[in-house]
Design an enzyme around this catalytic site. Structure first.
Site, PDB file in Angstrom:
ATOM      1  N   HIS A 127       0.748  -1.277   0.014  1.00  0.00           N
ATOM      2  CA  HIS A 127      -0.040   0.051   0.031  1.00  0.00           C
ATOM      3  C   HIS A 127       0.801   1.170  -0.002  1.00  0.00           C
ATOM      4  O   HIS A 127       0.453   2.311   0.704  1.00  0.00           O
ATOM      5  CB  HIS A 127      -1.085   0.081   1.244  1.00  0.00           C
ATOM      6  CG  HIS A 127      -1.990  -1.085   1.197  1.00  0.00           C
ATOM      7  ND1 HIS A 127      -2.675  -1.678  -0.094  1.00  0.00           N
ATOM      8  CD2 HIS A 127      -2.859  -1.625   1.868  1.00  0.00           C
ATOM      9  CE1 HIS A 127      -3.606  -2.460   0.119  1.00  0.00           C
ATOM     10  NE2 HIS A 127      -3.620  -2.411   1.668  1.00  0.00           N
ATOM     11  N   HIS A 201     -10.145   1.884   0.298  1.00  0.00           N
ATOM     12  CA  HIS A 201      -9.747   0.729   0.987  1.00  0.00           C
ATOM     13  C   HIS A 201     -10.900   0.741   2.172  1.00  0.00           C
ATOM     14  O   HIS A 201     -10.519   0.479   3.425  1.00  0.00           O
ATOM     15  CB  HIS A 201      -8.320   0.711   1.527  1.00  0.00           C
ATOM     16  CG  HIS A 201      -7.679  -0.492   2.206  1.00  0.00           C
ATOM     17  ND1 HIS A 201      -8.434  -1.248   3.389  1.00  0.00           N
ATOM     18  CD2 HIS A 201      -6.761  -1.177   1.620  1.00  0.00           C
ATOM     19  CE1 HIS A 201      -7.761  -2.262   3.461  1.00  0.00           C
ATOM     20  NE2 HIS A 201      -6.868  -2.441   2.557  1.00  0.00           N
ATOM     21  N   ASP A 273      -8.358 -13.073   1.435  1.00  0.00           N
ATOM     22  CA  ASP A 273      -7.498 -11.847   0.925  1.00  0.00           C
ATOM     23  C   ASP A 273      -6.818 -11.912  -0.268  1.00  0.00           C
ATOM     24  O   ASP A 273      -5.518 -12.208  -0.578  1.00  0.00           O
ATOM     25  CB  ASP A 273      -6.473 -11.755   2.147  1.00  0.00           C
ATOM     26  CG  ASP A 273      -5.562 -10.355   2.270  1.00  0.00           C
ATOM     27  OD1 ASP A 273      -6.174  -9.481   1.150  1.00  0.00           O
ATOM     28  OD2 ASP A 273      -4.796 -10.104   2.934  1.00  0.00           O
ATOM     29  N   GLU A 340     -11.733  -4.097  -3.045  1.00  0.00           N
ATOM     30  CA  GLU A 340     -10.724  -2.927  -3.470  1.00  0.00           C
ATOM     31  C   GLU A 340     -10.698  -3.102  -5.004  1.00  0.00           C
ATOM     32  O   GLU A 340      -9.746  -4.139  -5.407  1.00  0.00           O
ATOM     33  CB  GLU A 340      -9.416  -3.084  -2.718  1.00  0.00           C
ATOM     34  CG  GLU A 340      -9.594  -2.987  -1.446  1.00  0.00           C
ATOM     35  CD  GLU A 340      -8.486  -3.538  -0.761  1.00  0.00           C
ATOM     36  OE1 GLU A 340      -7.125  -3.118  -0.612  1.00  0.00           O
ATOM     37  OE2 GLU A 340      -8.520  -4.551   0.166  1.00  0.00           O
TER      38      GLU A 340
END
Length: 375
Positions: A127, A201, A273, A340
């Site tokens: 990120h 996010h 994830d 996302e």
């Protein structure tokens, strides 16, 4: 614009295109920093979104349930200090970048030069690094898009910032419509070739932030493939079919139905994830339908459309009850989910993935729409 932290929120209420003062929080003074503002976009039905220019963070999304009762469905806080000091840095509501998601071992090679980035997620870069776009103060200007109120935020990332090449000028425009659509439009230009992958996010709980887990939410993903990962959550390069796996969300099923099955990929992610490869019927960059989520008790529905090729589904695996949100309730394990929209993780090191390199003379231009309704 100074890259470090500023005051607590100084409230600003935006009505139409006019910004007028609202309630101010107690302020935490820090030398040489600009003030941080909180903006409200409210439509004719009273549904609203609040956004701060710290990290371009969406702090709340207030929408009705099937009975018309308004509730906040976005996890987050009511002070900047809480965003700064949150354990495990969950990135609640932020725009993340310069590269959202992971880059293997914090390294990539571009035009014959190797660039080293911070390894802030185990052995990998995540990120945008130590001070990514989620931790900087953006310039914010109330504006209008097609005659409707919007908020435009801009930030200039310098050449070498967090190890990335190129001076990058970024703009993110938020628009909130009378149809309860949050439209997020990203733009960027650079003076040197650079990776870029911006995403939003926000953690959602359509039952209301702090109201238990999201395991009973029913999810559909318009994706017949996903990108499996290694034990550090870096894609292997394979595009794997979801059919016959716990990753098949092509038909509605609850998030919790298969999350506990014996599966190596779920073990690596401690749940979901993973990046899903969207089934695109049109040309690359065209707007397409990506996902739908239903919370059965409130009847709230969220649908996502995007121009991006992928979507990262994360189900709050690292939430553990230590974080207390706006309502004073703890954010429990799997108390929120993220969807996302993005280019794929580690694309700078994966030549078979869609390119995430922006070059001088080109324009990064991508849009995602979150639409809220009820059933």
């Amino acid at each position: 614009m100074n890259r470090l932290f500023a005051h607590w929120f100084a409230g600003v209420l935006m009505l139409g295109c006019l910004a007028v003062p609202g309630r101010a929080q107690d302020q935490m003074q820090v030398e040489d920093f600009d003030s941080i503002q909180l903006y409200t976009l409210e439509n004719k039905s009273g549904a609203k979104v609040q956004i701060t220019n710290f990290g371009a963070i969406v702090t709340s999304i207030v929408v009705p349930d099937r009975d018309g009762k308004l509730g906040d469905v976005a996890l987050g806080y009511d002070s900047v200090e809480s965003y700064i000091n949150a354990v495990d840095k969950p990135y609640f509501g932020a725009v993340v970048g310069r590269y959202g998601n992971r880059i293997a071992e914090g390294e990539f090679t571009l035009d014959g030069e190797t660039y080293s980035l911070a390894t802030n997620n185990g052995p990998n870069h995540l990120h945008g690094g130590v001070i990514g776009f989620d931790k900087v103060v953006w310039d914010a200007v109330p504006t209008a898009v097609n005659g409707k109120p919007a908020l435009k935020m801009t930030y200039h990332a310098k050449d070498g910032e967090e190890g990335y090449p190129g001076n990058l000028s970024v703009a993110v425009t938020y628009q909130w419509t009378d149809e309860n659509e949050l439209i997020v439009h990203y733009e960027a230009t650079t003076d040197k070739a650079t990776p870029i992958n911006l995403t939003q996010h926000t953690y959602f709980n359509l039952a209301g932030e702090g109201n238990g887990t999201i395991l009973d939410h029913e999810l559909i993903l318009n994706a017949s493939k996903f990108t499996p990962v290694d034990s550090t959550l870096i894609p292997t390069g394979e595009l794997r079919e979801v059919e016959g796996t716990p990753f098949d969300f092509r038909k509605a099923k609850t998030i919790g139905r298969d999350i506990g099955v014996d599966n190596e990929q779920l073990e690596f992610g401690l749940g979901y994830d993973h990046n899903f490869v969207l089934d695109r019927s049109g040309e690359p960059g065209e707007m397409m339908w990506a996902a739908r989520v239903l919370e059965p008790v409130t009847g709230r529905v969220m649908e996502i459309r995007t121009t991006e090729p992928g979507i990262q589904f994360y189900c709050g695996n690292f939430l553990d009850g230590r974080l207390e949100g706006k309502s004073g309730k703890s954010y429990v394990h799997r108390g929120g989910f993220c969807l996302e929209t993005q280019h794929f993780p580690d694309s700078p090191n994966q030549p078979t993935f869609p390119s995430a390199i922006l070059k001088p003379g080109e324009k990064y231009d991508t849009t995602t729409v979150f639409r809220f309704s009820t059933k």
